[in-house]
Scaffold this motif. Sequence first.
Motif, PDB file in Angstrom:
ATOM      1  N   MET A   1       0.923  -1.193   0.117  1.00 41.10           N
ATOM      2  CA  MET A   1       0.080   0.045   0.012  1.00 41.10           C
ATOM      3  C   MET A   1       0.820   1.273   0.107  1.00 41.10           C
ATOM      4  O   MET A   1       1.770   1.367   0.712  1.00 41.10           O
ATOM      5  N   ASN A   2       0.659   2.193  -1.002  1.00 41.18           N
ATOM      6  CA  ASN A   2       1.508   3.440  -0.866  1.00 41.18           C
ATOM      7  C   ASN A   2       0.344   4.652  -0.644  1.00 41.18           C
ATOM      8  O   ASN A   2      -0.239   5.292  -1.660  1.00 41.18           O
ATOM      9  N   ILE A   3       0.091   4.994   0.434  1.00 44.62           N
ATOM     10  CA  ILE A   3      -0.614   6.139   0.764  1.00 44.62           C
ATOM     11  C   ILE A   3       0.157   7.325   1.064  1.00 44.62           C
ATOM     12  O   ILE A   3       1.089   7.432   1.987  1.00 44.62           O
ATOM     13  N   THR A   4      -0.307   8.604   0.783  1.00 43.72           N
ATOM     14  CA  THR A   4       0.631   9.875   0.915  1.00 43.72           C
ATOM     15  C   THR A   4      -0.507  10.741   1.301  1.00 43.72           C
ATOM     16  O   THR A   4      -1.855  10.668   1.221  1.00 43.72           O
ATOM     17  N   ILE A   5       0.036  12.001   2.002  1.00 48.96           N
ATOM     18  CA  ILE A   5      -0.862  12.932   2.367  1.00 48.96           C
ATOM     19  C   ILE A   5      -1.060  13.780   1.257  1.00 48.96           C
ATOM     20  O   ILE A   5       0.148  14.422   0.748  1.00 48.96           O
ATOM     21  N   ASN A   6      -2.072  14.293   0.892  1.00 42.79           N
ATOM     22  CA  ASN A   6      -2.467  15.048  -0.159  1.00 42.79           C
ATOM     23  C   ASN A   6      -2.799  16.289   0.337  1.00 42.79           C
ATOM     24  O   ASN A   6      -2.192  17.525   0.003  1.00 42.79           O
ATOM     25  N   THR A   7      -3.846  16.635   0.988  1.00 43.29           N
ATOM     26  CA  THR A   7      -4.382  17.853   1.552  1.00 43.29           C
ATOM     27  C   THR A   7      -4.842  17.674   3.117  1.00 43.29           C
ATOM     28  O   THR A   7      -5.513  16.731   3.396  1.00 43.29           O
ATOM     29  N   THR A   8      -4.491  18.590   3.882  1.00 41.32           N
ATOM     30  CA  THR A   8      -4.920  18.794   5.159  1.00 41.32           C
ATOM     31  C   THR A   8      -6.052  20.071   4.976  1.00 41.32           C
ATOM     32  O   THR A   8      -5.756  20.910   4.321  1.00 41.32           O
ATOM     33  N   VAL A   9      -6.928  20.295   6.065  1.00 47.00           N
ATOM     34  CA  VAL A   9      -7.857  21.429   6.012  1.00 47.00           C
ATOM     35  C   VAL A   9      -7.786  22.106   7.351  1.00 47.00           C
ATOM     36  O   VAL A   9      -7.675  21.460   8.591  1.00 47.00           O
ATOM     37  N   LEU A  10      -7.614  23.358   7.365  1.00 43.47           N
ATOM     38  CA  LEU A  10      -7.622  24.244   8.386  1.00 43.47           C
ATOM     39  C   LEU A  10      -8.610  25.213   8.024  1.00 43.47           C
ATOM     40  O   LEU A  10      -8.798  25.819   6.912  1.00 43.47           O
ATOM     41  N   PRO A  11      -9.257  25.656   9.349  1.00 42.05           N
ATOM     42  CA  PRO A  11     -10.249  26.930   9.045  1.00 42.05           C
ATOM     43  C   PRO A  11      -9.524  28.188   9.052  1.00 42.05           C
ATOM     44  O   PRO A  11      -8.750  28.503   9.653  1.00 42.05           O
ATOM     45  N   HIS A  12     -10.363  29.113   8.428  1.00 40.56           N
ATOM     46  CA  HIS A  12      -9.582  30.478   8.598  1.00 40.56           C
ATOM     47  C   HIS A  12     -10.934  31.421   8.712  1.00 40.56           C
ATOM     48  O   HIS A  12     -12.160  31.404   8.697  1.00 40.56           O
ATOM     49  N   LEU A  13     -10.782  32.607   9.517  1.00 43.59           N
ATOM     50  CA  LEU A  13     -11.788  33.740   9.626  1.00 43.59           C
ATOM     51  C   LEU A  13     -11.645  34.846   8.524  1.00 43.59           C
ATOM     52  O   LEU A  13     -12.561  35.284   8.365  1.00 43.59           O
ATOM     53  N   ASP A  14     -10.444  35.127   8.340  1.00 43.02           N
ATOM     54  CA  ASP A  14     -10.083  36.163   7.572  1.00 43.02           C
ATOM     55  C   ASP A  14      -9.276  35.729   6.306  1.00 43.02           C
ATOM     56  O   ASP A  14      -8.013  35.726   6.429  1.00 43.02           O
ATOM     57  N   PRO A  15      -9.647  35.424   5.190  1.00 46.21           N
ATOM     58  CA  PRO A  15      -9.053  34.844   4.102  1.00 46.21           C
ATOM     59  C   PRO A  15      -7.827  35.695   3.753  1.00 46.21           C
ATOM     60  O   PRO A  15      -6.727  35.016   3.456  1.00 46.21           O
TER      61      PRO A  15
END
Length: 136
Positions: A1-15
């Motif tokens: 199995m070859n799994i990689t991290i693609n994207t993680t999500v963080l919230p923002h208040l002021d883009p």
Amino acid sequence: MNITINTTVLPHLDPDESVAFYRDSLGFEVRSDVGSGTMRWIVVGPAAQPETSVLLAPPAADPGVTDEERRVIREMMAKGTYGWLLLAADDLDDTFQAVSAAGAEVVQEPTEQPYGARDCAFRDPAGNMIRIQERR
């Protein structure tokens, strides 16, 4: 199995503040910026790692989230307990100096941790904890 991290999500208040922090303080590139006003989904990441990204998203944008849940999320964000990101740098002291000189909120200066890592910590404009470990 070859799994990689693609994207993680963080919230923002002021883009705009979030873009400035990740671009100007951490040196990430902005890969996409979709939406308008505070309802923007922004993808950033290190230029040398095009396969790894951070999605900065409006918190609790899902219409199924209740007002009470949104309140709790905002409280957790303010404490730095809702979202966090762990990064690594070859020279922690230089990285700390550069990020703090860019105006980032310092939570912890470079410190040798009891679990063996040497790291420092900042908060992004939304309150997310950004820890940077020294790569060994």
